[in-house]
Each structure stands twice: as C-alpha cells, then as structure tokens.
Design a protein around this motif. Structure first.
Motif, short mmCIF file in Angstrom:
data_model
loop_
_atom_site.label_atom_id
_atom_site.label_comp_id
_atom_site.label_asym_id
_atom_site.label_seq_id
_atom_site.Cartn_x
_atom_site.Cartn_y
_atom_site.Cartn_z
N VAL A 132 0.80 -1.23 0.00
CA VAL A 132 0.00 0.00 0.00
C VAL A 132 0.85 1.29 0.00
CG1 VAL A 132 -1.66 1.32 1.38
CG2 VAL A 132 -2.08 -1.07 0.88
N PRO A 133 1.95 1.38 0.77
CA PRO A 133 2.70 2.65 0.72
C PRO A 133 3.23 2.99 -0.66
CG PRO A 133 3.90 1.02 1.98
CD PRO A 133 2.51 0.50 1.80
N VAL A 134 3.39 1.99 -1.53
CA VAL A 134 3.81 2.31 -2.89
C VAL A 134 2.77 3.22 -3.56
CG1 VAL A 134 4.38 1.33 -5.13
CG2 VAL A 134 5.07 0.16 -3.06
N ILE A 135 1.51 3.01 -3.20
CA ILE A 135 0.45 3.85 -3.76
C ILE A 135 0.28 5.13 -2.95
CG2 ILE A 135 -2.00 3.94 -4.31
CD1 ILE A 135 -1.89 0.85 -4.40
N VAL A 136 0.26 4.98 -1.62
CA VAL A 136 -0.12 6.12 -0.78
C VAL A 136 1.07 7.01 -0.46
CG1 VAL A 136 -1.14 6.80 1.40
CG2 VAL A 136 -1.97 4.77 0.23
N THR A 138 3.90 8.05 -1.61
CA THR A 138 4.91 8.37 -2.61
C THR A 138 4.72 9.78 -3.11
OG1 THR A 138 3.46 7.19 -4.08
CG2 THR A 138 5.56 6.15 -3.56
N VAL A 140 4.09 13.28 -4.41
CA VAL A 140 3.46 14.51 -3.97
C VAL A 140 2.67 14.30 -2.68
CG1 VAL A 140 1.99 16.39 -4.68
CG2 VAL A 140 3.28 15.15 -6.39
N VAL A 141 1.97 13.19 -2.57
CA VAL A 141 1.16 12.93 -1.38
C VAL A 141 2.03 12.97 -0.13
CG1 VAL A 141 -0.30 11.25 -0.22
CG2 VAL A 141 -0.50 11.55 -2.68
N LEU A 144 3.01 16.47 0.85
CA LEU A 144 1.93 17.20 1.49
C LEU A 144 1.70 16.71 2.92
CD1 LEU A 144 -0.76 17.45 -1.31
CD2 LEU A 144 0.71 19.23 -0.45
N LEU A 145 1.89 15.41 3.12
CA LEU A 145 1.59 14.84 4.44
C LEU A 145 2.62 15.21 5.48
CD1 LEU A 145 0.38 11.22 3.68
CD2 LEU A 145 -0.89 13.04 4.75
N TRP A 204 8.10 3.02 4.56
CA TRP A 204 7.32 3.42 3.40
C TRP A 204 8.10 3.18 2.11
CZ3 TRP A 204 5.92 8.57 6.17
CH2 TRP A 204 4.90 8.32 7.08
N ASP A 261 15.05 5.04 -6.55
CA ASP A 261 13.96 5.53 -5.72
C ASP A 261 14.44 6.62 -4.78
OD1 ASP A 261 11.23 5.13 -5.46
OD2 ASP A 261 11.54 4.29 -3.46
N THR A 264 15.45 9.94 -6.73
CA THR A 264 14.44 10.77 -7.37
C THR A 264 13.37 11.24 -6.40
OG1 THR A 264 13.41 8.70 -8.03
CG2 THR A 264 14.70 9.83 -9.68
N GLN A 265 13.56 10.99 -5.10
CA GLN A 265 12.58 11.46 -4.14
C GLN A 265 12.52 12.99 -4.10
OE1 GLN A 265 13.47 9.70 -0.40
NE2 GLN A 265 12.24 7.88 -0.81
N ASN A 266 11.31 13.48 -3.90
CA ASN A 266 11.13 14.93 -3.86
C ASN A 266 11.85 15.58 -2.69
OD1 ASN A 266 9.32 13.96 -5.67
ND2 ASN A 266 7.78 15.50 -5.20
N GLN B 146 15.33 13.45 -13.54
CA GLN B 146 15.54 14.89 -13.37
C GLN B 146 16.66 15.42 -14.27
OE1 GLN B 146 15.15 12.83 -10.79
NE2 GLN B 146 13.93 13.78 -9.19
N CYS B 303 -5.60 14.65 -1.07
CA CYS B 303 -4.72 13.48 -1.22
C CYS B 303 -5.55 12.22 -1.40
CB CYS B 303 -3.83 13.31 0.01
SG CYS B 303 -2.57 14.56 0.15
#
Lengths: 318, 332
Positions: A132-136, A138, A140-141, A144-145, A204, A261, A264-266, B146, B303
């Motif tokens: 699930v964390p692959v979807i949730v 990652t 932009v989400v 924001l969190l 995550w 991974d 390329t993390q934000n 990037q 979200c």
C-alpha cells in the motif's frame, strides 16, 4: 551470424553450417524487435543526456524561441562549489542520507520479505498491506503529508524537534533523552534517534523492495531447504548459505531500484535546489551542473559497490 | 515454519507417548513464541505502513471543532463534507482525472507492450552488440529522470529531431522557423512510451527479459516450425503465457504514471494532470479564501481523492497481483 562466427569451436562444424541461415535470420529478427527501442533510446535518452551534460559545461541563456549555449568549461561547477551558499551543504546531506538509508532499506525489506514468505494464516493480507505505501506514501502525497507548507501544520509529524515537543508535553518517552541519560556517546545517540524517527520513512520505501525479494524467494527450490534440514543446518546457516546466495541477482536488482527511488525522491535537497533554480529562475546551466555533480558522486559510489558485489560476492556464491 | 509443524505432528500421530514429553513442550512453546513474535512484528509494521492512509481517512471529515478538540484523535465527532467539496474544486477533479487517464494510463498501457517487445528481442535472439545495448537498458533505468528533464522539455517544446521539422516546415509551409510544440499534449508521454523509453522503462525491460529468459523455449520453437513468424509467435504464444509478468508490470507502470510529477510539471502548464494539481493544492487553499473547514482536512481530502482511483484498482487486483508476484520470479 556474427555470434556463430565468434565461437565456432563450441558448435560442431557440420551443425554450424546447417543452422547458419536460420541464425542470421534470427539475429535479424532480434534487431527488428529492439529497433524501436534503439530509436527511442537515441532520441529520448542519449541526446538529452548529452545535452544536459553540455549545459553543465556551458553558459546557457534563453532567447525567444531557442536556447543559446556557449562552452565555458568548469565555470558552473566552480560557481556552485565555491560561491553558492547552500549547495555544498545540500550535497553533503543528500549524499549522507543516501548512503545511510540504502543499506537500512535493503536489510529491513529483506527481513520483512522473509517473514512474509513463511506460511501462516493471513499472510496474503499482510502481503497486500505492505504494498500500500507504494500507492499512498509516494511523491506529492508524501510531501503534502509530512511538510509544514504555507503555515499549515503537517498531518504526519516525523522530525525529531516536533517529537521532542510532543514528548515534553505529554510526558511520553523521548529516546534521545533516554539514550543520553544512559551515557551513550553523542554519536550513537544521534544515530539511534535518527533511526527511530526514520523508521516511518524507511518502511514506506520498502514496498517494492519487499515485492522484489518475495518474487526472488519464490524461485528458491524447496528441496534445498529440505536437504539442509536433513543435514542438520540451523536457520541461521540456511539464511547465509542458501537464501542469500540464491537471492544474489534479486539483491542486485533491489540495490539498483532502491538507488533510483532514493535519488528521485522529492525530499532530496539537491534536487529541490536544482529544480527551484530551473523553474523559478530559468537557470539551466548551474542546475544541470548541480544534478550532474550529485549523480556523478552517487553513481561512482554505487558503481564501486556493484563492482565489488559482482566481483567478490557473486563469484563466491556461484 | 511448515517444516516445524510436520516435525511435531509426526511423533504425535502414533500416540505412543502417554504424557507430553519435555521435548514437545519445549517445541510447542518455541512455536507459540515465534508465532506471537511474528504477528507482533507484522501487525506493528502494518500499522506504520498503513498510518498515512489512516491519517488521510481520519482527517478528511474533520471540522473546525474536531481539530481543536483534544479528545478527537481518529474519529471525527462532527463530520463534515466541506473538506471533500473544497478539495474536489481545488483539484478540478473530473478534468484532472480525465487528463491523468488520458496521459498516464494510455502511456502506461503503451509502455507495457513496447517494453515487452524490446525485452523479447533481448531475451530470445543473439545479435552483435546485444550486451552493450542491454547495458544501455540498465543505464536508462539508473539515470534519474531529473537530469534529462530540461533537454526533454526543450525537445518537446521545439520539436526538431535532426533538423527534420525545419526541413518540412521550410519545404511545405514556407516558414523556416516552423516548430511543433508538443507540450500540453499527451504526446509528451505517449511518444517515449511508444519507443519503449517511457517512465522507468529500463526497469520494466529488465523484469520482462528475466521472465522471458526463464520461459520454456519449446512452445516458441513449435510455433516457428508451424511457420509462424517471430511477431506472430510473440503475440500468439509468448504474450498468452506471460500473463503474470504483464500484470505486475501493468500495476507498477500505472502507479508510477499516476504519481509522475517531475516531468508533468514541466510539460503541462494549464492542462495539468492530477499529480501537478495536487502539488499546488496547499498554495491554492491558503491564497484564495476558498471555503473549506480545516486546511489539514482539505489537504487530506485532496490526497485521498488523488489516490482513490489507484487504491480502488489495487483493492480489486491485489489478490491476483500478489499471486502473480509469487509466480513471476522477477529474477529468474
């Protein structure tokens, strides 16, 4: 055809003559299958890669309609290293967190994959939960969190400072204080509390490594374990002499994947800096230099790791 | 653990020993302890892993009174839909969703097939320079997007591969400065995917190749003997027997396309997909006094709206997906 010509001694002479036509035809088919990819790679990978490398070594300015470049040698690199106030700090912290997180993610996901691979009621539920964390969690989400943006409090607080505030308020346990009172050296205290606050981020990031490891574990034949049980091997020995060597290819894949991974993390400060420079100020040359220097160092480090891995461990295991 | 079960069950079956031996007690205790430890580990890790999702679901219906109320932790006492409505508007949800579907999902589906074709070439045929080219596949997987973003953006903004566009423009439209601007169109993602160099294609080609190498050759040889060409063999024999790997790659590709941000933010200024809209949601809420209950609730709602389609897709497919991962043996 070339392949058959190169190793003629392995194939029997008469047989070689017979299959030569088919082989050349087959090699043509092979080229046909990868031809679109070759074109695409040239257009969308090789050319942009060289363009960005050139940008990093030149002065770039935008004229209406086109981009002008003029080679300027190492100017950009000198500037970002000597004159930019934030870059070296960002670079250092990004490299540190990369080499700190990578082994943790790999070890944690390997342990979890082995536990998930055992047979017990409910394992399918746990397996699907771990993805699930692959979807949730990652991209932009996640940003924001976990970040305080524009004065809005983060929904999930992870940083050490805020946790300290909370624990003081609620009288909860603060690991940093506990460790300090136990008279551990500060270095260890820092790493430990860093690890504890990092556990969320680490778990995550484990979704896909776990999936890859699980897939790898499935390919290990059951007979090997049966044989070792008969021989009287302990679980520990089974892990080191069967599981790990049989996972060697998977491990390489996981290293590569985790690397991309993490890079390329934000949240990566170097990427953030370069991206703001690009999008807000349209500075393409220095931002390119920033990214190239960072990825160059990481690439070198990982290259050495992979080289040692394939030369020493893979040889030992195979 | 199965093995341990067997070991214990075998001596129990004949029922020769009347009482429980010390050995059995020791074994049973050990077994129970490992089980407790295992479930404790898995449940606590599951909690951490699902925590963001729980937080999103918990915050979405929270009203102002809930946020200020210290007794409210997970369950809102005065649930409201205000956050959800505000987030729906801020994301421009239906438009954003349709764009994401058009750009991301179509690109993902194209990529799933083109990568398979390239990987089949690498897995089954011998030709000169194969190893070098495969090393390039790995390189495309490793180099972060990037670093390519700006040149890629410029290439799509002023599409001019090898001066071809200018040539055509000069010849047909009598305009030497003729340029094609592909930004703001889905082609920015479709074109690379069509050539098998889309989002994380290198990794997909690698996964496919490992699977195809492990596939038994006999079926394909039979098809060759029956006179089918390589393409026909690929579509009629190889694809039908590779369902599991296709499912794995499809799910990965859809999720990564859904979350794609770094390129989308450059390519799309106005008609941006959901991920870009989501990244701007905080400044949207704080700048323009939009009606929402609480900022955190509205962000959570946004979200949640963003991940909902993928999450629902995963819920329906997870069983098959997890089983397929079991069978793919990504690294053969």
């Amino acid at each position: 055809m070339d392949a058959t010509l190169k190793e003629p001694k392995k194939v029997k002479a008469p047989k070689k003559k017979r299959i030569r036509g088919i082989e050349s035809k087959k090699s043509m088919y092979g080229r046909m299958f990868i031809l679109p990819w070759c074109i695409g790679m040239l257009l969308f990978f090789i050319i942009p890669l060289f363009q960005s490398l050139i940008y990093s070594f030149s002065t770039v300015w935008v004229e209406p309609g086109l981009m002008e470049t003029e080679l300027s040698g190492l100017e950009n690199y000198k500037f970002i290293l000597n004159e930019d106030p934030n870059y070296t700090n960002n670079l250092w912290s990004a490299i540190q967190s990369f080499f700190r997180n990578m082994p943790i993610i790999i070890i944690v996901s390997l342990i979890l994959a082995i536990v998930l691979n055992q047979k017990y009621p409910g394992r399918m539920i746990f397996r699907s939960v771990f993805f699930v964390p692959v979807i949730v969690a990652t991209g932009v989400v996640m940003e924001l969190l976990t970040k305080n943006l524009n004065g809005v409090d983060a929904i999930i607080t992870l940083t050490t400072e805020t946790e300290n505030v909370y624990s003081e308020g609620t009288g909860g346990m603060d690991f940093t204080v506990v460790l300090q009172s136990l008279n551990f050296p500060e270095e260890i205290t820092k790493t430990m509390s860093g690890l504890i606050t990092n556990i969320f981020n680490t778990l995550w990031s484990c979704g896909i490594p776990i999936i890859l490891f699980l897939a790898g574990l499935q390919t290990i034949p059951e007979q090997l374990y049966e044989a070792s049980t008969v021989e009287g091997a302990t679980k520990w020995e089974e892990f080191w002499y069967i599981t790990l060597p049989m996972l060697s290819q998977t491990l390489l894949l996981v290293i590569i994947f985790t690397m991309i991974d993490l890079l390329t993390q934000n949240t990566n400060p170097v990427i953030q800096q370069a991206y703001t420079l690009m999008s807000a100020q349209s500075v393409y040359d220095q931002s390119a230099a920033m990214l190239w220097l960072f990825f160059g160092i990481i690439g070198l480090g990982v290259g050495i790791v992979i080289f040692l891995y394939t030369k020493i461990l893979l040889k030992k295991w195979n | 653990m199965e093995k341990e079960n067997k070991k214990i069950n075998i001596p129990e079956a004949p029922k020769r020993s009347i009482g429980i031996t010390k050995y059995q007690i020791k074994k049973n205790v050990k077994q129970v302890l490992t089980m407790i430890a295992r479930y404790a580990l898995l449940i606590s890790v599951s909690y951490i892993v699902l925590y963001p999702l729980f937080a999103l679901i918990a915050y979405t219906p929270m009203s102002r009174t809930d946020i200020l109320d210290p007794s409210v932790i997970w369950f809102s006492k005065h649930p409201t839909t205000g956050n959800l409505v505000a987030a729906w508007g801020a994301l421009d949800y239906l438009n954003g969703l349709s764009r994401t579907l058009l750009v991301g999902i179509v690109s993902a589906i194209i990529e799933v097939f083109t990568c398979a074709i390239a990987a089949y070439g690498f897995a089954r045929f011998e030709f000169k320079g194969k190893n070098l080219l495969f090393a390039l596949v790995l390189l495309t997987a490793i180099v972060p997007v990037q670093i390519l973003a700006i040149p890629l953006y410029l290439n799509f903004r002023y599409l001019d591969f090898f001066g071809l566009t200018k040539l055509i423009g000069g010849a047909f439209f009598d305009n030497p400065d003729f340029v094609i601007d592909l930004t703001e169109t889905p082609f920015t993602f479709w074109l690379p995917s069509l050539f098998g160099v889309g989002l994380r294609s290198g990794l997909f080609i690698f996964i496919y190749r490992q699977f195809f190498v492990g596939l038994p050759k006999e079926l394909e040889e039979a098809s060759w003997i029956d006179g089918a060409g390589p393409l026909k063999t690929f579509f009629k024999v190889v694809i039908p027997s590779s369902g599991v790997v296709f499912l794995t790659v499809t799910i990965f590709s859809i999720i990564w396309h859904w979350n794609e941000y770094h390129l989308s933010v450059l390519y799309f200024n106005n008609k941006h997909p959901l991920a870009v809209a989501l990244s701007g949601v905080v400044s949207y809420f704080t700048q323009s006094g939009i009606n929402y209950e609480t900022a955190q609730g509205a962000i959570s709602a946004a979200c949640l709206l963003f991940i909902a389609p993928v999450l629902i897709m995963y819920m329906f497919m997870q069983r098959k997906f997890i089983q397929s991962v079991d069978r793919v043996g990504i690294v053969g």
